[in-house]
Scaffold this active site. Structure first.
Site, PDB file in Angstrom:
ATOM      1  N   ASP A 293       0.753  -1.264   0.000  1.00  0.00           N
ATOM      2  CA  ASP A 293       0.000   0.000   0.000  1.00  0.00           C
ATOM      3  C   ASP A 293       0.784   1.317   0.000  1.00  0.00           C
ATOM      4  O   ASP A 293       0.491   2.173  -0.810  1.00  0.00           O
ATOM      5  CB  ASP A 293      -1.117  -0.003   1.053  1.00  0.00           C
TER       6      ASP A 293
ATOM      7  N   CYS B 274     -21.190  -2.157  -9.027  1.00  0.00           N
ATOM      8  CA  CYS B 274     -21.919  -1.274  -8.113  1.00  0.00           C
ATOM      9  C   CYS B 274     -23.360  -1.053  -8.602  1.00  0.00           C
ATOM     10  O   CYS B 274     -24.261  -0.848  -7.794  1.00  0.00           O
ATOM     11  CB  CYS B 274     -21.227   0.086  -7.995  1.00  0.00           C
TER      12      CYS B 274
ATOM     13  N   CYS C  91     -22.763   3.744  -0.091  1.00  0.00           N
ATOM     14  CA  CYS C  91     -21.551   4.295   0.551  1.00  0.00           C
ATOM     15  C   CYS C  91     -21.555   5.820   0.497  1.00  0.00           C
ATOM     16  O   CYS C  91     -21.194   6.488   1.471  1.00  0.00           O
ATOM     17  CB  CYS C  91     -20.296   3.728  -0.096  1.00  0.00           C
TER      18      CYS C  91
ATOM     19  N   CYS D 239     -21.701   8.034   4.062  1.00  0.00           N
ATOM     20  CA  CYS D 239     -20.438   8.634   4.521  1.00  0.00           C
ATOM     21  C   CYS D 239     -20.734   9.807   5.473  1.00  0.00           C
ATOM     22  O   CYS D 239     -21.393  10.772   5.094  1.00  0.00           O
ATOM     23  CB  CYS D 239     -19.618   9.120   3.325  1.00  0.00           C
TER      24      CYS D 239
ATOM     25  N   CYS E  37     -11.994   4.555   9.549  1.00  0.00           N
ATOM     26  CA  CYS E  37     -13.458   4.548   9.435  1.00  0.00           C
ATOM     27  C   CYS E  37     -13.834   3.417   8.480  1.00  0.00           C
ATOM     28  O   CYS E  37     -13.173   3.216   7.468  1.00  0.00           O
ATOM     29  CB  CYS E  37     -13.927   5.893   8.880  1.00  0.00           C
TER      30      CYS E  37
ATOM     31  N   CYS F 111     -21.745  -1.522   2.421  1.00  0.00           N
ATOM     32  CA  CYS F 111     -21.654  -2.053   1.063  1.00  0.00           C
ATOM     33  C   CYS F 111     -22.287  -3.448   1.005  1.00  0.00           C
ATOM     34  O   CYS F 111     -21.889  -4.345   1.737  1.00  0.00           O
ATOM     35  CB  CYS F 111     -20.196  -2.127   0.614  1.00  0.00           C
TER      36      CYS F 111
HETATM   37 FE1  SF4 Z   1     -20.641   0.203  -4.838  1.00  0.00          FE
HETATM   38 FE2  SF4 Z   1     -20.613  -0.864  -2.402  1.00  0.00          FE
HETATM   39 FE3  SF4 Z   1     -20.716   1.799  -2.701  1.00  0.00          FE
HETATM   40 FE4  SF4 Z   1     -22.849   0.308  -3.296  1.00  0.00          FE
HETATM   41  S1  SF4 Z   1     -21.929   0.584  -1.267  1.00  0.00           S
HETATM   42  S2  SF4 Z   1     -21.993   1.972  -4.536  1.00  0.00           S
HETATM   43  S3  SF4 Z   1     -21.879  -1.538  -4.152  1.00  0.00           S
HETATM   44  S4  SF4 Z   1     -19.034   0.454  -3.290  1.00  0.00           S
HETATM   45 FE1  SF4 Z   2     -16.511   8.398   4.226  1.00  0.00          FE
HETATM   46 FE2  SF4 Z   2     -15.545   6.877   6.202  1.00  0.00          FE
HETATM   47 FE3  SF4 Z   2     -15.498   5.998   3.702  1.00  0.00          FE
HETATM   48 FE4  SF4 Z   2     -13.893   8.014   4.436  1.00  0.00          FE
HETATM   49  S1  SF4 Z   2     -13.795   5.882   5.164  1.00  0.00           S
HETATM   50  S2  SF4 Z   2     -15.111   7.874   2.569  1.00  0.00           S
HETATM   51  S3  SF4 Z   2     -15.228   9.070   5.918  1.00  0.00           S
HETATM   52  S4  SF4 Z   2     -17.336   6.450   4.944  1.00  0.00           S
END
Ligand code: SF4
Ligand code: SF4
Length: 432
Positions: A133, A219, A225, A229, A272, A279
């Site tokens: 990474d 997706c 997601c 967030c 996080c 997902c």
């Molecule tokens: Fe794609 Fe997973 Fe985000 Fe849904 S939650 S848009 S499947 S990455």
């Molecule tokens: Fe958002 Fe947490 Fe994903 Fe960062 S790790 S993009 S803050 S949900």
């Protein structure tokens, strides 16, 4: 069995659940990466700018590279007992990848063993270099091209069976091997490369995003997601503004967490997982087979007052050799104070007493960034004890940034309605 098949079998024996091999060459989405940097999305991560040149081509990592062996290892730990207590008893949350030991050590050791195997079976000197990474390598693009999965809207590499709780690693070599064909996107799913980006991609051509590679993605119309967030950090499909991302704020950022994002950080004290937790591709994924990545409740949902009382040697003892080491004591205690502040609206009176005591003590910490976060958090509780502690900091703290935090916190905190006249304590039992 061909050498390629032997390498893949050995990689699986070493614990990598996925392995795919692609010819070395240019990174096709490098222009997109440069655009992402140009937007300022990398925040203070200067090393990502330094990585821009070597990331353009696999030879940036190994000048004689002919093949890229892409590997993935599932780290999804089982949920430890006590996880349900998160949020209810002044506990913080840690991203799953940090529940165990340092994954860099484990992955590099496995890469070394794979490299030794290749040298033995290739019958001669093999030039190679491993990456995990933090190396200057566009690892998600290469993983997609090797057929390991697709990059989701949350910018994570997602495998169709293993989900996204994956550590990625690569081994570059000057051997020519047999290459994998990643699954292509259905014709109807193809799309034009994005036209709004890419002046830096050479000749005015549009910068390719991973979605433009014509490979299978899954997706669909999901936006879970993006919707979940907490800090609205996913600003477009596969595009995270790191400056808003809790992972960046709690790990990479050295100074104070910006005031407008503190509430969104919630109870996360290191990383996080929200955009992975929601997902659907992570719903039925298997748990890790690696004992090194198993968690326990003190790592997954640690007691916040206890963390805030850690001195340097306590921090070293508890976190050396773990991913949390990266944020250093001052970063972890800053995050812990913010999480304690975020617990204020739901804290029981007894919990509030404990939190205020721990935060008032932290106003005497040697690190200004910890004192500033503690002041903010005290302002969220209000009441006599919190306000007295803040007034004391305002009168005695010599750091202008901490003074400013204390002043703002005093102005914002309710004079009453908090837990009341509680004397801040030092050294008492801090967890209720
Ligand atoms: Fe794609 Fe997973 Fe985000 Fe849904 S939650 S848009 S499947 S990455
Ligand atoms: Fe958002 Fe947490 Fe994903 Fe960062 S790790 S993009 S803050 S949900």
């Amino acid at each position: 069995m061909s050498l390629t098949d032997q390498i893949k079998a050995e990689a699986r024996r070493l614990g990598f659940e996925r392995v795919g091999i692609v010819p070395a060459g240019p990174a096709l989405t490098h222009g997109y990466y440069r655009d992402w940097l140009a937007e300022g999305y990398a925040g203070e991560m200067a090393y990502l700018h330094r990585h821009a040149v070597p990331k353009a081509h696999a030879t940036g990592l190994l000048s004689s590279a002919r093949s890229v062996i892409c590997l993935a290892l599932n780290y999804r730990p089982p949920e430890p007992a006590g996880n349900a207590a998160a949020g209810a008893a002044l506990r913080g949350r840690v991203s799953r990848y940090a529940w165990g030991g340092d994954y860099h050590d484990l992955l590099h050791e496995r890469l070394e063993r794979l490299a030794a195997f290749i040298e033995t079976h290739a019958g001669g000197t093999v030039h190679r270099r491993g990456a995990v990474d933090s190396a200057p390598f566009m690892e998600r693009e290469w993983a997609v091209r090797a057929g390991l999965g697709w990059v989701g809207k949350n910018a994570m590499l997602i495998d169709w069976e293993l989900g996204s709780y994956l550590f990625l690693a690569e081994l570059l070599t000057d051997l020519v091997l047999d290459y994998d064909e990643p699954p292509a996107a259905p014709r109807s799913a193809g799309r034009e490369p994005r036209r709004d980006r890419g002046a830096e991609n050479g000749g005015g051509a549009p910068a390719l995003a991973v979605a433009d590679l014509g490979l299978r993605e899954s997706c669909g119309s999901c936006t879970a997601c993006i919707d979940a967030c907490p800090t609205e950090a996913i600003v477009a499909d596969k595009t995270v503004d790191a400056r808003r991302c809790i992972s960046y704020l709690t790990i990479e950022l050295k100074g104070p967490i910006p005031a407008d994002l503190r509430e969104g950080v919630g109870d996360w004290i290191f990383g996080c997982d929200v955009c992975q937790e929601v997902c659907p591709w992570n719903r039925h994924t298997p748990e890790t087979r690696e004992a090194a990545f198993l968690g326990n409740s003190s790592r997954a949902v640690p007691a916040l007052p206890e963390l805030l009382a850690l001195d340097e040697s306590g921090f070293r003892e508890r976190f050396r050799g773990t991913p949390i080491w990266r944020t250093r004591r001052r970063g972890l205690l800053r995050n812990t104070a913010i999480a304690l502040g975020n617990a204020a609206p739901t804290a029981t009176p007894a919990s509030a007493v404990t939190a205020i005591g721990a935060l008032a003590t932290a106003l005497g910490d040697a690190e200004p960034v910890v004192r500033g976060a503690a002041a903010w958090a005290l302002g969220r509780y209000g009441g006599t004890a919190a306000r007295e502690a803040l007034a004391g900091a305002l009168a005695t703290d010599t750091d202008p940034a901490v003074q400013a935090e204390a002043k703002l916190a005093l102005a914002a905190s309710p004079a009453s309605g908090g837990p009341g006249a509680v004397t801040p304590h030092r050294g008492a039992a801090l967890v209720d």
